[in-house]
Design an enzyme around this catalytic site. Structure first.
Site, mmCIF file in Angstrom:
data_model
loop_
_atom_site.group_PDB
_atom_site.id
_atom_site.type_symbol
_atom_site.label_atom_id
_atom_site.label_comp_id
_atom_site.label_asym_id
_atom_site.label_seq_id
_atom_site.Cartn_x
_atom_site.Cartn_y
_atom_site.Cartn_z
ATOM 1 N N ASP A 103 0.852 -1.181 0.000
ATOM 2 C CA ASP A 103 0.000 0.000 0.000
ATOM 3 C C ASP A 103 0.893 1.237 0.000
ATOM 4 O O ASP A 103 1.747 1.388 0.872
ATOM 5 C CB ASP A 103 -0.898 0.005 1.237
ATOM 6 C CG ASP A 103 -2.310 0.474 0.940
ATOM 7 O OD1 ASP A 103 -2.440 1.508 0.256
ATOM 8 O OD2 ASP A 103 -3.272 -0.180 1.379
ATOM 9 N N ASP A 153 -3.066 4.668 -2.387
ATOM 10 C CA ASP A 153 -4.162 5.233 -1.617
ATOM 11 C C ASP A 153 -4.531 6.627 -2.140
ATOM 12 O O ASP A 153 -3.653 7.476 -2.317
ATOM 13 C CB ASP A 153 -3.732 5.307 -0.147
ATOM 14 C CG ASP A 153 -4.852 5.740 0.772
ATOM 15 O OD1 ASP A 153 -5.865 5.015 0.860
ATOM 16 O OD2 ASP A 153 -4.722 6.810 1.409
ATOM 17 N N GLU A 208 -6.274 4.043 -6.174
ATOM 18 C CA GLU A 208 -7.584 4.320 -5.568
ATOM 19 C C GLU A 208 -7.983 5.741 -5.950
ATOM 20 O O GLU A 208 -7.261 6.695 -5.651
ATOM 21 C CB GLU A 208 -7.513 4.166 -4.051
ATOM 22 C CG GLU A 208 -8.859 4.387 -3.377
ATOM 23 C CD GLU A 208 -8.753 4.551 -1.875
ATOM 24 O OE1 GLU A 208 -9.686 4.129 -1.180
ATOM 25 O OE2 GLU A 208 -7.748 5.122 -1.402
ATOM 26 N N ASP A 246 -12.397 -0.588 3.538
ATOM 27 C CA ASP A 246 -13.144 0.665 3.668
ATOM 28 C C ASP A 246 -14.629 0.510 3.359
ATOM 29 O O ASP A 246 -15.359 1.509 3.347
ATOM 30 C CB ASP A 246 -12.566 1.729 2.728
ATOM 31 C CG ASP A 246 -11.287 2.350 3.260
ATOM 32 O OD1 ASP A 246 -11.074 2.313 4.488
ATOM 33 O OD2 ASP A 246 -10.499 2.878 2.455
#
Length: 557
Positions: A98, A199, A256, A333
Site C-alpha cells: 500500500d 491510496d 484508488e 473501507d
C-alpha cells in the site's frame, strides 16, 4: 491484445491487523500472515495486497505513516517482512504494498520540521495557507468530518488535511516531495515487492487557488471531493512516477480514485498511457447515498439493482480495449459484500455470496477478494457506539448526532451497522475455537459472534462451501481468455431482479445470469442452445428458472 500477467491475476487483500496473530498480543502480524500463505495459495490467488504495515501512530489504522521505511512494531520487524516476501515468492505469490503518499502522519519527521517555521528545508513539503479573516483558508470539509484545515501557531498558518488532522497532505507541487516519494518507492521495489496499491492517489494534485467547494444547505463545510479529485497535474505526476520509477520494474499498479469517471480512468490506465495499470473506482459502492446531502454516504437503504447494473456495465463498456478495470465488492473501507449487496440471513447467505462472486468474477478486469469474503463473512451488526473503533464512523456520529443534531441516535447506529468500515475490520474467522483461531490473547477488536458457523476450517474440505466455489471461479479465470479478455454486453438494463450479461471473445460467448432476489423468476436468454453450463450455485440446472439468488454461467461455442 497482449495479455499482461496482472490481467490474468486474482488479488487477495490482507488487512494485517485482523488476519492472523502469531505472538498472542491480539494484533495480526507479518509472521501470522506468513503462516497462512498456504491458505491463500490454496484459494488460487496470485497476488496479495497488503494494507499498510509501516511505522505509524495508528490514528487511522496505519494510513497515517510516520516512517515509510520502517515496519510498525506490532506487525514485526523488517526481517519478518523479508521472510514474508521470500516465502510468498517461493509459493508463487506476488506481494502488492500500500502506497500512501497523498498525506503522511503529523508525526513524520518531514511534518515535524515543516511545522516549525516558514523558512526551513521542509517548509514547503506540506500545504500551508494564511488565515482568511481569522478563519480557515476555504470551506473544505474533511473526508472524516469537520474542517480540512488545522491551525499551527508556530507558523501562524493552517495546514491542509483532507482526512484526519493527524494526516497532513503533502505538497506535490514541490519537486523535492516527488523525489522523496520516488525514493521510498524504489526502496520497496528493490526489495522485490511486485507493485503498489496507491491510496487516494487522484487527490495529490490540488486545484490552483484552492477555491471553495460546493456546500449543501445547512452543512458545516463544503464537499471537497469534486474540487480535489483528478486535479490539473495528476497525469503529469503519474507519468513522472512511471518514468522515474515504475517503468524500471515489472510491477502491478492500482490507483484508488474516489470521484473518477470512466473517461478519467482511461487517461490513467490507457493501454499506452504509461501511468497506472488500473484504478479502484467508487461509483458502485457509493450508490444509495442519503437523500439528505448533509448525511453523505450514511444511509441504510439497499442499492437498487438497476443502478448497480448501470454503474458496473458503464465501466465495463467504457474501458474495454482502452484501459483496465479492477473488480471488487468490498475492502477494508467498505461493509461486507454479502450484507450490502446480497442477503446475509442463514437461509440465503451462502447462496447470495456465491452469486455475487460469480457476477463479479465473470467480468473483464482484475478481481480482488477481501479477506473473509471467500468465506461469506458478514457485517458484524453492532448496536452500540462504544463497539465501534473506526475514526470515520465515530467522527460522523459525533458531528451528525451530537453537534449538528441532523439525525437521531438510533437512526445513525442503523446507518453505521449497514455501512461502517468496521464491518470489514473484525478479525478473520479461521475456526470455531476461542477467538476463531485469530489469536491466543485478547483480540484488538471484537470478533463477529457468528464465527462458530462461518469459518475457514469448516469450509476447506466441504465441496459446496463458499471457499471452494471461489476456488472454482478463480480456476476458470486462469484457464479462459474469454473470461479475461472478452468484450461485455449488458442484457435487460431495466430488469430490477436479474443481472444478466454476455462476454464475447473470438468465436465464443459467455452468458452470466444472476438472480439478486429471494424469489423464483424465469428468464430466457437462449441458454438452451449453450454448449455447457460452466458454473452455478445450485447443483442442478432448471433451464429458464432462476431460484432465489441463483447464478449460472453458460458457454456458447
Amino acid at each position: 491484445m497482449t495479455k499482461k500477467w496482472w490481467q490474468n491475476a486474482v488479488v487477495y487483500q490482507v488487512y494485517p491487523r485482523s488476519y492472523q496473530d502469531s505472538n498472542g498480543d491480539g494484533i495480526g502480524d507479518l509472521a501470522g500472515l506468513t503462516q497462512r500463505l498456504p491458505y491463500i495459495k490454496r484459494l488460487g490467488a496470485d497476488v496479495i495486497w497488503l494494507n499498510p504495515i509501516y511505522k505509524s501512530p495508528d490514528k487511522d489504522n496505519g494510513y497515517d505513516i510516520s516512517d515509510y521505511q520502517s515496519i510498525q512494531s506490532a506487525y514485526g520487524t523488517m526481517a519478518d517482512f523479508d521472510h514474508l516476501l521470500d516465502s510468498a515468492h517461493q509459493q508463487g505469490l506476488k506481494l502488492l504494498m500500500d502506497l500512501v503518499v497523498n498525506h503522511t502522519s503529523d508525526q513524520h519527521d518531514w511534518f515535524q520540521q515543516s511545522r516549525q517555521s516558514k523558512d526551513n528545508p521542509y517548509a514547503d513539503y506540506y500545504i500551508w495557507r494564511d488565515p482568511v479573516d481569522g478563519h480557515e483558508p476555504n470551506n473544505w470539509g474533511s473526508y472524516f468530518s469537520g474542517s480540512a484545515w488545522t491551525f499551527e501557531p508556530k507558523r501562524n498558518q493552517y495546514y491542509l488535511h483532507l482526512f484526519a488532522p493527524g494526516q497532513p497532505d503533502l505538497n506535490w507541487e514541490n519537486p523535492q516531495v516527488r523525489q522523496e516519494v520516488w525514493n521510498l518507492m524504489r526502496f520497496w521495489l528493490d526489495k522485490g515487492v511486485d507493485g503498489f496499491r496507491m491510496d487516494v492517489i487522484n487527490l495529490i494534485s490540488k486545484p490552483a487557488g484552492l477555491p471553495d467547494a460546493p456546500q449543501a444547505p445547512g452543512a458545516a463545510y463544503g464537499d471537497s471531493q469534486p474540487i480535489v479529485s483528478d486535479g490539473p497535474k495528476l497525469n503529469d505526476y503519474l507519468r513522472e512516477m512511471n518514468d522515474e520509477v515504475l517503468s524500471h520494474y515489472d510491477v502491478m499498479t492500482v490507483g484508488e480514485m474516489p470521484g473518477s469517471t470512466p473517461k478519467d480512468a482511461i487517461t490513467y490506465t490507457g493501454l499506452n498511457a504509461n501511468e497506472l495499470n488500473m484504478v479502484f473506482q467508487f461509483e458502485h459502492v457509493g450508490l444509495s447515498p442519503n437523500p439528505d446531502a448533509r448525511l453523505g454516504k450514511w444511509n441504510a437503504v439497499p442499492v437498487k439493482l438497476t443502478e448497480l447494473k448501470d454503474s458496473l456495465s458503464r465501466w465495463q463498456t467504457a474501458l474495454d480495449g482502452k484501459g483496465w478495470n479492477s473488480l471488487y465488492w468490498n475492502n477494508h473501507d467498505q461493509p461486507r459484500a454479502v450484507s450490502r449487496f446480497g442477503n446475509d440471513t442463514p437461509e440465503f447467505r451462502e447462496r447470495s455470496a456465491k452469486m455475487l462472486a460469480t457476477t463479479l468474477h465473470m467480468m473483464q478486469g482484475t478481481p480482488y477478494v477481501y479477506e473473509g469474503e471467500e468465506l461469506g463473512m458478514t457485517n458484524v451488526h453492532y448496536t452500540q457506539l462504544d463497539q465501534y473503533e473506526d475514526l470515520e464512523s465515530l467522527n460522523a456520529y459525533h458531528e451528525l448526532v451530537d453537534d449538528q443534531h441532523i439525525v437521531d441516535q438510533p437512526t445513525m447506529l442503523k446507518y453505521l451497522s449497514h455501512i461502517s468500515r468496521d464491518n470489514a475490520r473484525t478479525p478473520m474467522h479461521w475456526d470455531d475455537t476461542t477467538n476463531a483461531g485469530f489469536t491466543t490473547g485478547q483480540p484488538w477488536f471484537a470478533l463477529n459472534p457468528n464465527y462458530p458457523t462461518i469459518n475457514a476450517a469448516d469450509q476447506l474440505d466441504q465441496d459446496d462451501s463458499v471457499f471452494n466455489y471461489y476456488r472454482r471461479l478463480i480456476a476458470l479465470r486462469h484457464s479462459s481468455d474469454l473470461i479475461v479478455l472478452g468484450s461485455y454486453e449488458e442484457l435487460d438494463p431495466k430488469d430490477d431482479q436479474v443481472f444478466a450479461y454476455k462476454r464475447h471473445y473470438q468465436e465464443q460467448t459467455l452468458l452470466v445470469m444472476s438472480n439478486f432476489t429471494d424469489q423464483t423468476v424465469t428468464r430466457d436468454y437462449g441458454q438452451a442452445e449453450a454448449s455447457e453450463r460452466l458454473i452455478g450455485n445450485y447443483a442442478d440446472d432448471q433451464g429458464t428458472t432462476l431460484r432465489p439468488y441463483e447464478t449460472k454461467v453458460y458457454v456458447f461455442k
